[in-house]
Write a protein that holds these residues in place. Structure first.
Motif, PDB file in Angstrom:
ATOM      1  N   GLN A   9       0.825  -1.204   0.000  1.00 37.98           N
ATOM      2  CA  GLN A   9       0.000   0.000   0.000  1.00 37.98           C
ATOM      3  C   GLN A   9       0.863   1.258   0.000  1.00 37.98           C
ATOM      4  O   GLN A   9       0.541   2.258  -0.665  1.00 37.98           O
ATOM      5  CB  GLN A   9      -0.933  -0.010   1.203  1.00 37.98           C
TER       6      GLN A   9
ATOM      7  N   THR B 129      -5.751   3.542   5.002  1.00 35.97           N
ATOM      8  CA  THR B 129      -5.747   2.077   5.005  1.00 35.97           C
ATOM      9  C   THR B 129      -4.507   1.539   5.707  1.00 35.97           C
ATOM     10  O   THR B 129      -4.576   0.571   6.478  1.00 35.97           O
ATOM     11  CB  THR B 129      -5.806   1.537   3.567  1.00 35.97           C
TER      12      THR B 129
ATOM     13  N   GLN C  29     -13.485 -10.488   4.186  1.00 33.15           N
ATOM     14  CA  GLN C  29     -12.773  -9.215   4.322  1.00 33.15           C
ATOM     15  C   GLN C  29     -11.496  -9.175   3.491  1.00 33.15           C
ATOM     16  O   GLN C  29     -10.898  -8.110   3.318  1.00 33.15           O
ATOM     17  CB  GLN C  29     -12.439  -8.959   5.795  1.00 33.15           C
TER      18      GLN C  29
ATOM     19  N   ARG D 203     -11.011  -7.623  -2.399  1.00 26.37           N
ATOM     20  CA  ARG D 203     -10.703  -6.239  -2.753  1.00 26.37           C
ATOM     21  C   ARG D 203     -10.644  -6.123  -4.268  1.00 26.37           C
ATOM     22  O   ARG D 203     -10.457  -7.106  -4.986  1.00 26.37           O
ATOM     23  CB  ARG D 203      -9.386  -5.784  -2.120  1.00 26.37           C
TER      24      ARG D 203
ATOM     25  N   ARG E 263      -6.756  -8.444  -8.062  1.00 26.82           N
ATOM     26  CA  ARG E 263      -8.128  -8.458  -7.570  1.00 26.82           C
ATOM     27  C   ARG E 263      -8.338  -9.737  -6.766  1.00 26.82           C
ATOM     28  O   ARG E 263      -7.925 -10.826  -7.179  1.00 26.82           O
ATOM     29  CB  ARG E 263      -9.108  -8.407  -8.739  1.00 26.82           C
TER      30      ARG E 263
END
Length: 380
Positions: free
Chosen positions: A202, A223, A261, A264, A271
């Motif tokens: 990230q 995030t 969870q 994404r 993906r």
């Protein structure tokens, strides 16, 4: 086989850390010395060899002080003195010993409890030499002979039994510690490692878009902050286990539902699609945790190691008495063989619950992790 067992017994080392001499040892020796002195004074049948038998009894009593740290030495001193005394009784004088020498019964126990294998064999040989010598010096009927051998062999057997019981207990404790360390290692690798990998990726994505899309970069930072907070919480749980010495109780306990969870979209990531099917509400909590951790680690491996991967598909399916987890990516399968503990940890999680796990490249490209676990099994 028998020869191999005998060699193993001969080579067996002493038990580690024999207990230090304590006040009870000194009290026992003091009681034996007092008994020997009183018996020497009161008995009238000892005649001129009174100093000899008193010295013999004192030597045996003092040898008990070293019965744990030097078990063979104690046996050699005590039984060597007895052999010399009994040989003298056979050829030099017709005397008797003191009743306090019964303390030698403690020495076979100590020899087999604290001695090395070869020490036990040598010491037992010396005891078995002394027994016929003393029986020759003081003739006895067959029942007394059997009783004499029985007492000493029982003492040796008792020492052996307690030795191996204590050894088994130590091994059980070490295995429990090893299982706990392995569990901590799996949690550290699968949970914290997953979060740290996500933070690193990230951060790279945020740096790439910082100049052209500040809003997206800010969302990425948020995030990262959220992921770092979860990581810190799990690290604190693990540190608490290590500091307090309690059983691992990692919180929160993610289950099969938490796998959703992991889903994404793209945006610099492969993906991740998640599909849950069947009745997964009645899963044993341990099975749910294992499914989540395996899926989490499989996604982390795909993100970090599967070159050109654009999609990771996670499927959890109820198969009656079993539940199947499949994680497949569409990356370059040849690049998906990282060294480390990820696959080992996933396989351990499945095996501990009585399940199986297979991981490897697909014939048409990509990489698949396939885990099958029983639905109602408890952690062993």
């Amino acid at each position: 086989m028998v020869g191999g067992n005998l060699r193993a017994l001969w080579a067996e080392p002493r038990p580690a850390h024999p207990p230090a001499r304590v006040w009870r040892d000194r009290a026992l020796v003091a009681a034996l010395v007092s008994w020997s002195v009183v018996e020497t004074v009161l008995r009238q049948d000892l005649a001129w060899w009174r100093p000899v038998v008193l010295t013999l009894s004192l030597v045996i009593a003092l040898a008990l002080l070293w019965r744990r740290t030097h078990p063979l030495g104690s046996v050699v001193v005590a039984f060597g003195s007895l052999i010399a005394f009994d040989v003298a009784r056979l050829f030099a004088f017709d005397g008797t010993g003191l009743n306090s020498i019964v303390a030698v019964l403690v020495l076979p126990y100590s020899l087999f409890r604290w001695g090395a294998g070869r020490e036990a064999a040598i010491g037992l040989g010396m005891i078995l030499v002394w027994l016929p010598v003393t029986l020759a010096a003081v003739p006895a009927d067959p029942a007394e002979v059997v009783a004499g051998y029985g007492f000493f062999l029982f003492s040796a057997a008792l020492g052996t039994s307690i030795r191996y019981h204590a050894g088994a207990r130590v091994r059980d404790i070490e295995q429990a510690k090893l299982r706990q360390r392995n569990q901590l290692a799996r949690e550290l690798h699968d949970a914290v490692g997953h979060h740290v990998s996500a933070i690193a990726i990230q951060a790279q994505a945020g740096r790439a878009v910082a100049a052209s899309d500040p809003d997206r970069a800010l969302a990425t930072l948020e995030t990262i902050e959220e992921t770092a907070s979860r990581t810190l919480a799990e690290m604190r749980a693990m540190v608490g286990v290590l500091r307090d010495g309690t059983e691992p109780d990692f919180a929160p306990h993610p289950g099969a539902a938490a796998i959703e969870q992991l889903a994404r979209g793209g945006g610099g990531w492969p993906r991740v699609d998640v599909q849950l099917s069947g009745d997964l509400d009645e899963l044993n909590p341990s099975v749910g945790v294992a499914l989540h951790r395996i899926a989490q680690e499989a996604v982390t491996n795909a993100v970090r190691h599967a070159r050109h991967a654009t999609r990771v598909a996670i499927r959890v399916a109820d198969e009656g008495e079993r539940v199947r987890l499949t994680v497949r990516d569409d990356g370059d399968a040849g690049s998906h063989t990282p060294p480390g503990y990820g696959l080992v940890g996933m396989a351990e999680r499945a095996s501990l619950l009585g399940g199986t796990l297979q991981a490897g490249p697909d014939p048409d490209g990509g990489w698949t992790v396939d885990a099958v676990l029983p639905k109602g099994v408890a952690t062993t």
